[in-house]
Design an enzyme around this catalytic site. Structure first.
Site, PDB file in Angstrom:
ATOM      1  N   LEU A  94    -135.510 -58.056  -8.147  1.00 38.52           N
ATOM      2  CA  LEU A  94    -135.106 -57.233  -6.849  1.00 38.52           C
ATOM      3  C   LEU A  94    -135.570 -56.047  -6.435  1.00 38.52           C
ATOM      4  O   LEU A  94    -135.550 -55.125  -7.291  1.00 38.52           O
ATOM      5  CB  LEU A  94    -133.440 -57.206  -7.063  1.00 38.52           C
ATOM      6  CG  LEU A  94    -132.820 -56.808  -5.693  1.00 38.52           C
ATOM      7  CD1 LEU A  94    -133.151 -57.484  -4.372  1.00 38.52           C
ATOM      8  CD2 LEU A  94    -131.360 -56.451  -6.005  1.00 38.52           C
ATOM      9  N   HIS A  95    -136.507 -55.797  -5.579  1.00 40.24           N
ATOM     10  CA  HIS A  95    -137.041 -54.443  -5.100  1.00 40.24           C
ATOM     11  C   HIS A  95    -136.982 -54.507  -3.656  1.00 40.24           C
ATOM     12  O   HIS A  95    -137.173 -55.308  -2.678  1.00 40.24           O
ATOM     13  CB  HIS A  95    -138.227 -54.466  -5.837  1.00 40.24           C
ATOM     14  CG  HIS A  95    -139.277 -55.498  -5.256  1.00 40.24           C
ATOM     15  ND1 HIS A  95    -139.329 -56.707  -5.725  1.00 40.24           N
ATOM     16  CD2 HIS A  95    -140.232 -55.199  -4.410  1.00 40.24           C
ATOM     17  CE1 HIS A  95    -140.362 -57.366  -5.213  1.00 40.24           C
ATOM     18  NE2 HIS A  95    -140.887 -56.592  -4.368  1.00 40.24           N
TER      19      HIS A  95
END
Lengths: 491, 448
Positions: free
Chosen positions: B240-241
């Site tokens: 997740l980014h």
């Protein structure tokens, strides 16, 4: 023992400035410091609301029950006195390039002195702002505008136009205005604006740049505001006709004084109907008449400015006649750079003298110079007899090989005092990918141990470099590509 | 049928290796100063904490008088970024890449960047599943060296924003970090990795989205935007980014006109993009920041769970959020994209869709035109029909917020016509008169 002050009257001997009153509470030692230490915070601590600063040659204090009329000033002067004592204080001149001073000069260097009078007699609602001053403040507001917005003059002059926006103002429209300023072109939008008392209204807003004829730079922006009326709510045709006459008519001076009265009446009539029941979400389109009125107003104001710039020899015009001269920063870059609070300069390495083409306010404060004394100077001008010339060579070499460098060397302020300058220099490229400037960020060696807000001094300096790089690169990417701008270049 | 495409992944970290190289390095302490247990002990990274805000400060409220100064967060980010620049951590100096605004009325931005994409063998990416489980063996951000991390970013515990220049990285606190992107698109290109040690896969959840929104608000700069790419919409790494960078120009997508189609009870206004090659929704307003954040998150979660790839752009300091479902990867896998477009090797992720195109070949840069850009992006967009179907799904999800998976009768709205209206509404967007969901200050549906 501190002095008991009841009220303080501070006047200026330069003449044109109105006196300012301030209430200082008792038992305040009055610290009057030199310009470089005179901050908002100091004033608030003093309980004075003298913001922005005033430009004076020397300060004259008249105290209610006091004999003294002069107080010392200069850096660090600390004055405490017993009541009933008359003392001899040293007086010296200060030249303060305060914001109000800059605002005053915004007009006085460009136009002959009568321009204000003439502008004030125009019936239109408008403001004039100066993008070359940090913060892009309003430097002139017409009586019509002040009445429309409900703000007193001193709360408008010196502030940015965004103070009239509010929570329900459409973000996209705000962006359009911001972009027009950045691209130095005209724009016409409808905007949800707020008066001082918080009541909102729809307004047709037209912004138009004023260019210097000789070098093509943007000198001012004119902002015309036309409240959008719901024509069907005007019950009296006579009023509607009067309104149209005022907005769309010429600014013949014989019409003006009567018109202002009518204007006031019509405005009063219509502001109620205008904002009653309206919501920010309801899209509001201005009528052709209102749009024409705005365009006419711009024309009128521009012709006044053009006429009164003639006598100073520094003509202005509504269209850009020449490309901004080499070595000058355009106003959008100027505005962006003005947000960077560190002390720094931009050097143009392509010009023969490698002059400074931009200097931040913090740089001026650090060195004691005024902006006009600095721009155009060679970057070496802060060095003096005690400066190690090998360091200067080192800097010169770095510029030549297009590398960053950090050096520490002795610099001289305007008042001949010295300081150790921890200088970081870095090349700055524009959108072509090639070097456009070098940025030099200064830090006083003795300040090194104190980071700013917890940032290490190194990071604090580098952040200025980064901010400059972003601004120069982005703002050189392309001229305005919007076709709408052509429609509004009326002159 | 499993759909795959081949592309050269963007290298966002100096520690990101090709799949084959991964296994050989393990064994003992890695000595790379990463974020995993081998190196985490005693690691230090500055910590920026923000005060949780209810509303995004508009310019008037915070900086009434003048142009706001560069915010502290920006100073921190820019300063640290420039420092890494001078340390040579980036694969190239992005400021040497030529860039321009393409002439035309939309203002597409093109950049010639030959160094961004490796001349390597393309890797296969599975693109038909938007939700894929986290894979420890693949590259993820815990494997990044600490020198690529700029600072930790999180909500302050005592309600006041603070900066700790020398904080430890405390696994108990599940820190979120901001790291550099070593193949930057623009100056200041960073990655925001929420709760990096929790190894979350690339999928939006309410908390992470709120964090991203807070970052936009804290920066307070309308030219600092955050973006998100789902899997299948050209996310490279399944960890997740969000991404962010500075560009002091309006994006074409921000200039596009919009048509308001709904106002929710929590104050969030939803509009459709008009006169733009990619169809999408714009979210703004909200009584509180949390409302806007939750509504958008719920919309994204709905898309994820319906396996629709999408991109998100957080613009205007978090005041305007664009959600753009797309289908380019699917078309590419099915061989439906012209070779001419494929040759440009432009992967239309959030920045490209917003109008910022990075081109690898000089020829493409020189020939860049508004028509070309439009044509490429039009391929990315869902068709009008499909878009309306997707809208219906989204609206259903956000009205019944709290349930990720659509209508449960228990928590349903009082107005029985609501659901019917919502589907009808999206098919009849031009009607402005009666429906409670259309423009106007009336709240329409009770939101759970």
């Amino acid at each position: 023992m501190a002095l008991l002050l009841h009220s303080v009257l501070i006047t200026s001997t330069t003449g044109a400035r109105p006196p300012l009153f301030a209430d200082a509470c008792s038992s305040f030692p009055l610290l009057l410091l030199g310009k470089s230490h005179w901050t908002d915070r100091d004033l608030r601590w003093l309980g004075l609301s003298l913001v922005p600063l005033i430009e004076v040659d020397f300060l004259s204090l008249c105290l209610d029950s006091k004999i003294l009329t002069k107080i010392p000033h200069g850096i660090g002067a600390n004055w405490q006195s017993k009541v009933d004592t008359e003392e001899d204080f040293q007086v010296s001149t200060i030249s303060m390039e305060s914001q109000l001073g800059l605002i005053e000069r915004s007009f006085s260097t460009r136009y002959s002195p009568w321009v204000r009078e003439v502008l004030e007699e125009l019936p239109h609602n408008f403001t004039i702002s100066d993008p070359t001053i940090s913060g892009h403040p309003i430097v002139f507001a017409s009586p019509g505008f002040l009445k429309l917005s409900g703000f007193p003059r001193d709360q408008v002059i010196g502030n940015n136009g965004r103070i009239f926006q509010g929570p329900k103002t459409n973000r996209k429209t705000v962006m359009e205005i911001r972009e027009a300023i950045r691209e130095e072109r005209a724009v016409q939008v409808t905007l949800w604006n707020y008066r001082k008392d918080g009541t909102p209204f729809w307004m047709l807003f037209q912004l138009s740049p004023v260019f210097s004829k000789e070098d093509g730079r943007v000198i001012h922006f004119i902002g015309v505001q036309v409240p959008i009326l719901r024509k069907k709510r005007l019950t009296d045709d006579g009023d509607a006709a009067a309104w149209n006459e005022i907005v769309c008519g010429s600014c013949r001076r014989e019409v003006c004084s009567d018109s202002l009265v009518d204007l006031g009446r019509v405005l009063a009539l219509d502001t109620d109907t205008n904002c009653r029941g309206l919501e920010a979400e309801e899209p509001c389109e201005a009528s052709d008449q209102e749009k024409q009125g705005a365009a006419t107003a711009i024309n009128n104001i521009l012709s006044v400015l053009t006429h009164y710039s003639d006598s100073t020899g520094r003509l202005v015009c509504g269209k850009r006649f020449s490309s901004p001269a080499a070595g000058l920063i355009n106003s959008s870059l100027n505005i962006s750079l003005g947000r960077i609070k560190q002390s720094f300069v931009l050097i143009d390495p392509h010009l023969p003298n490698m002059p400074i083409v931009y200097a931040s306010d913090a740089f001026l404060k650090l060195t004691g110079y005024d902006r006009h004394e600095v721009l155009g100077c060679n970057w070496r001008f802060l060095s003096g007899v005690g400066t190690d010339s090998s360091v200067l060579n080192q800097i010169q070499e770095s510029i030549q090989v297009e590398q960053a460098c950090t050096v520490c060397f002795l610099n001289y302020r305007k008042d001949k005092s010295t300081f150790w300058n921890l200088l970081h220099m870095s090349p700055v490229r524009n959108a072509t990918g090639k070097i456009a400037y070098f940025v030099g960020v200064q830090m006083e060696e003795k300040c090194k141990s104190q980071g700013r807000h917890g940032l290490s001094p190194e990071i604090w300096q580098l952040s200025a470099v980064g901010a400059v790089k972003v601004a120069v690169r982005s703002l050189s990417m392309g001229a305005s590509c919007s076709t709408s701008s052509d429609r509004f270049n009326t002159l | 049928m499993m759909l795959r495409i081949k592309r050269v992944p963007t290298v966002v970290s100096n520690y990101q290796k090709e799949e084959g190289e991964e296994g050989s390095r393990r064994g003992g302490g890695c000595g790379r100063n990463c974020l995993r247990n081998c190196c985490l002990q005693g690691a230090r990274l500055p910590l920026y904490t923000f005060k949780k805000v209810d509303r995004i400060a508009t310019d008037v409220l915070e900086h009434g008088k003048s142009e706001p100064p560069v915010s502290f967060l920006n100073s921190l980010l820019l300063g640290e970024w420039e420092e890494r620049m001078q340390r040579g951590l980036f694969r190239y100096d992005v400021t040497t890449c030529e860039t321009k605004v393409i002439p035309g009325s939309h203002g597409f931005i093109a950049q010639l960047n030959e160094g961004r994409h490796l001349k390597k063998r393309p890797t296969e990416f599975r693109i038909d599943k938007v939700l894929q489980p986290f894979d420890e063996n693949k590259f993820n951000f815990t494997k990044v060296g600490q020198e690529e991390m700029l600072f930790q970013f999180g909500e302050s515990e005592d309600g006041e924003g603070q900066f700790f220049t020398d904080a430890t990285i405390d696994p108990e606190n599940s820190p979120s970090v901001v790291a550099i992107n070593v193949s930057p698109i623009e100056y200041g290109h960073v990655l925001l990795i929420p709760r990096v040690l929790d190894c979350l896969p690339q999928r939006i959840d309410r908390d992470s989205f709120l964090l991203a929104l807070h970052m936009a608000a804290e920066a307070g700069d309308p030219y600092f935007r955050l973006g998100y790419n789902s899997l299948g919409a050209f996310a490279t790494i399944n960890h997740l980014h969000f991404q962010a960078y500075y560009l002091t120009l309006p994006f074409p997508i921000e200039r596009a006109s919009t048509k308001q189609i709904a106002t929710l009870d929590n104050g969030v206004k939803i509009s459709e993009l008009m006169n733009y090659p990619v169809r999408g929704l714009v979210f703004e307003g909200g009584n509180a920041l949390q409302d806007l954040s939750n509504t958008v998150s719920d919309a994204c979660i709905c898309l994820q769970e319906n396996n629709i790839p999408y991109n998100v752009l957080i613009a205007d300091c978090g005041n305007r959020i664009f959600v753009l479902p797309q289908c380019y990867a699917e078309k590419q896998a099915l061989g439906e994209v012209s070779s001419e477009l494929l040759d440009t090797q432009v992967n239309p992720a959030v920045w490209e869709i917003s109008g910022h195109m990075v081109l690898k070949r000089k020829k493409d840069y020189e020939d860049a035109s508004e028509e070309n850009a439009w044509r490429l992006l039009a391929e990315v967009s869902l068709s009008e029909e499909r878009f309306q179907e997707v809208n219906a799904l989204i609206f259903e999800a956000i009205y019944y917020s709290g349930n990720g998976s659509g209508a449960d009768s228990e928590n349903v709205v009082e107005d029985a016509n609501a659901k019917h209206k919502s589907t009808e509404k999206v098919n009849a967007i031009n009607e402005t008169s009666h429906s409670a969901m259309v423009t106007g200050s009336q709240g329409c549906i009770v939101l759970q």
